[in-house]
Enzyme design. Structure first.
Site, PDB file in Angstrom:
ATOM      1  N   ASP A  82       1.439   6.821  -1.662  1.00  0.00           N
ATOM      2  CA  ASP A  82       0.062   6.861  -1.166  1.00  0.00           C
ATOM      3  C   ASP A  82      -0.758   5.899  -2.016  1.00  0.00           C
ATOM      4  O   ASP A  82      -1.650   6.302  -2.755  1.00  0.00           O
ATOM      5  CB  ASP A  82      -0.470   8.299  -1.257  1.00  0.00           C
ATOM      6  CG  ASP A  82      -1.895   8.421  -0.748  1.00  0.00           C
ATOM      7  OD1 ASP A  82      -2.380   7.485  -0.084  1.00  0.00           O
ATOM      8  OD2 ASP A  82      -2.518   9.460  -1.013  1.00  0.00           O
ATOM      9  N   ASP A  98      -7.002  10.637  -4.610  1.00  0.00           N
ATOM     10  CA  ASP A  98      -8.104  11.412  -4.011  1.00  0.00           C
ATOM     11  C   ASP A  98      -7.697  12.851  -3.702  1.00  0.00           C
ATOM     12  O   ASP A  98      -8.552  13.684  -3.394  1.00  0.00           O
ATOM     13  CB  ASP A  98      -8.642  10.713  -2.750  1.00  0.00           C
ATOM     14  CG  ASP A  98      -7.542  10.434  -1.750  1.00  0.00           C
ATOM     15  OD1 ASP A  98      -6.840  11.370  -1.357  1.00  0.00           O
ATOM     16  OD2 ASP A  98      -7.375   9.257  -1.362  1.00  0.00           O
ATOM     17  N   ASP A 133       1.938   5.146 -14.867  1.00  0.00           N
ATOM     18  CA  ASP A 133       2.365   4.048 -14.006  1.00  0.00           C
ATOM     19  C   ASP A 133       3.527   4.504 -13.101  1.00  0.00           C
ATOM     20  O   ASP A 133       4.623   4.787 -13.584  1.00  0.00           O
ATOM     21  CB  ASP A 133       2.803   2.885 -14.912  1.00  0.00           C
ATOM     22  CG  ASP A 133       3.245   1.673 -14.126  1.00  0.00           C
ATOM     23  OD1 ASP A 133       3.351   1.767 -12.885  1.00  0.00           O
ATOM     24  OD2 ASP A 133       3.494   0.635 -14.749  1.00  0.00           O
ATOM     25  N   GLY A 134       3.278   4.554 -11.803  1.00  0.00           N
ATOM     26  CA  GLY A 134       4.285   5.010 -10.849  1.00  0.00           C
ATOM     27  C   GLY A 134       5.510   4.106 -10.821  1.00  0.00           C
ATOM     28  O   GLY A 134       6.628   4.576 -10.576  1.00  0.00           O
ATOM     29  N   GLN A 179      -9.503  -0.937 -12.305  1.00  0.00           N
ATOM     30  CA  GLN A 179     -10.201  -1.356 -11.086  1.00  0.00           C
ATOM     31  C   GLN A 179     -11.628  -0.829 -11.054  1.00  0.00           C
ATOM     32  O   GLN A 179     -12.001   0.046 -11.833  1.00  0.00           O
ATOM     33  CB  GLN A 179      -9.438  -0.842  -9.857  1.00  0.00           C
ATOM     34  CG  GLN A 179      -9.248   0.670  -9.870  1.00  0.00           C
ATOM     35  CD  GLN A 179      -8.045   1.141  -9.069  1.00  0.00           C
ATOM     36  OE1 GLN A 179      -7.543   0.423  -8.220  1.00  0.00           O
ATOM     37  NE2 GLN A 179      -7.582   2.361  -9.322  1.00  0.00           N
ATOM     38  N   PRO A 197      -3.694  -3.324  -9.135  1.00  0.00           N
ATOM     39  CA  PRO A 197      -2.704  -2.422  -9.717  1.00  0.00           C
ATOM     40  C   PRO A 197      -1.624  -1.952  -8.741  1.00  0.00           C
ATOM     41  O   PRO A 197      -0.573  -1.496  -9.150  1.00  0.00           O
ATOM     42  CB  PRO A 197      -3.545  -1.230 -10.215  1.00  0.00           C
ATOM     43  CG  PRO A 197      -4.878  -1.361  -9.611  1.00  0.00           C
ATOM     44  CD  PRO A 197      -5.062  -2.797  -9.217  1.00  0.00           C
ATOM     45  N   HIS A 222      -4.028  11.135   5.940  1.00  0.00           N
ATOM     46  CA  HIS A 222      -3.224  12.044   5.111  1.00  0.00           C
ATOM     47  C   HIS A 222      -2.236  12.864   5.949  1.00  0.00           C
ATOM     48  O   HIS A 222      -1.096  13.076   5.547  1.00  0.00           O
ATOM     49  CB  HIS A 222      -4.135  12.952   4.275  1.00  0.00           C
ATOM     50  CG  HIS A 222      -4.872  12.175   3.217  1.00  0.00           C
ATOM     51  ND1 HIS A 222      -6.241  12.101   3.142  1.00  0.00           N
ATOM     52  CD2 HIS A 222      -4.413  11.403   2.203  1.00  0.00           C
ATOM     53  CE1 HIS A 222      -6.595  11.329   2.137  1.00  0.00           C
ATOM     54  NE2 HIS A 222      -5.511  10.898   1.549  1.00  0.00           N
TER      55      HIS A 222
HETATM   56  N1  SPD Z   1      -6.893  -0.497   3.201  1.00  0.00           N
HETATM   57  C1  SPD Z   1      -6.782   0.825   2.763  1.00  0.00           C
HETATM   58  C2  SPD Z   1      -5.417   1.281   2.452  1.00  0.00           C
HETATM   59  C3  SPD Z   1      -5.530   2.524   1.701  1.00  0.00           C
HETATM   60  C4  SPD Z   1      -4.303   3.289   1.584  1.00  0.00           C
HETATM   61  N2  SPD Z   1      -4.401   4.384   0.693  1.00  0.00           N
HETATM   62  C5  SPD Z   1      -5.480   5.235   0.829  1.00  0.00           C
HETATM   63  C6  SPD Z   1      -5.439   6.382  -0.096  1.00  0.00           C
HETATM   64  C7  SPD Z   1      -5.777   7.633   0.581  1.00  0.00           C
HETATM   65  N3  SPD Z   1      -5.246   8.748  -0.096  1.00  0.00           N
END
Ligand code: SPD
Length: 280
Positions: free
Chosen positions: A157, A87, A138-139, A32, A164, A63
């Site tokens: 998450d 992240d 790959d999860g 990506q 992906p 989070h």
């Molecule tokens: N549209 C955004 C959806 C994002 C979901 N995951 C965000 C990752 C943050 N750790």
């Protein structure tokens, strides 16, 4: 002064725009496009394939709401699996619990982790915690193939169900998670905007209910995400999301900015029009 803008577009009908002060990273990974911007309103922001993922300013909304409902209700939380989470914000919240012995995090894109470590250090503050086992892989394959002890909590998450992350919203993925989840375990995930993506939201709740036995959506504001109104889904064969373990919650509330016990109960109230969306 820059007059550059980032736009996230949905359904060819809605655009959310963020003014950019500076582009810190714009790189194509094998999976990506990974971008990090400096913005006046949200601080530093991470975008994947032109979709906003997280920001320094509002990431705690997301989070904390993904992590603490599961972690404050599951009877055991020694072993936790995170799928995605590149992240580092989810791992940071998990590491607040001394009861957590090991966190296995499976993130498909190593560039997301590297970019976050470099440009978003305030989000991923627990990368060096010895309890973390980070797997770049790959999860979906992991949950289907890994030969490991069951997990007490599994958190998805992921990003939005395109590119992906598409397979992370499918029944085969949930079956893999169920295979790895302890009988009294809790699964939780982000389940998109119930306003803008009501169909996806409804599908997640129905599918997780089918696979895990019970599913409970809950809601909270994430200003960075389209419509600002976001959903999560808590699924478990045995655990009641209302049965918060007070001693654990009281401790973690010392650190949270958004989540606490009064909010917890309110988040699980399903608005009238959304009840129809999650019916069988
Ligand atoms: N549209 C955004 C959806 C994002 C979901 N995951 C965000 C990752 C943050 N750790």
């Amino acid at each position: 002064m820059s007059d550059e803008w980032f736009y996230e577009t949905h359904k060819d009908a809605l655009r959310f725009g963020l003014k950019i002060d500076r582009v810190l990273l714009d790189q194509q990974s094998p999976y990506q496009r990974v971008q990090v911007f400096e913005t006046p309103l949200f601080g530093r922001v991470l975008a994947l394939d032109e979709l906003l993922m997280t920001s320094e300013r509002d990431e705690y909304n997301y989070h904390e709401l993904l992590v603490h409902p599961a972690l404050c209700t599951a009877p055991r939380v020694a072993r936790v699996l995170v799928i995605g989470g590149g992240d580092g914000g989810t791992v940071r919240e998990l590491m607040r619990y001394p009861e957590v012995v090991q966190v296995v995090m499976v993130e498909i894109d190593g560039l997301v982790v590297e970019a976050s470590k470099e440009f978003l250090p305030s989000i991923g503050t627990a990368w060096d915690d010895p309890r973390l086992q980070l797997i770049i892989g790959d999860g979906i394959a992991y949950v289907q193939e890994a030969d490991v002890e069951p997990f007490d909590v599994i958190l998805l998450d992921g990003s939005d169900p395109v590119g992906p992350a598409e397979g992370l919203f499918g029944e085969a993925f949930y079956r893999g998670c169920e295979r790895l989840l302890a009988p009294e375990g809790v699964f939780a995930q982000q389940s998109e905007s119930p306003e803008l993506f009501r169909e996806i939201f409804g599908d997640v709740v129905r599918m997780t209910r089918k696979v895990f036995g019970n599913a409970h959506p809950y809601f909270g504001p994430v200003p960075l995400y389209p419509s600002g109104y976001w959903s999560f889904t808590f699924a478990s064969r045995t655990v009641d999301p209302m049965a918060v373990i007070d001693a654990r919650a009281e401790r973690v509330e010392q650190h949270t900015r958004r989540w606490d016990r009064p909010l917890h109960g309110a988040m699980f109230v399903v608005p009238k029009d959304l009840r129809a969306a999650i019916a069988e």
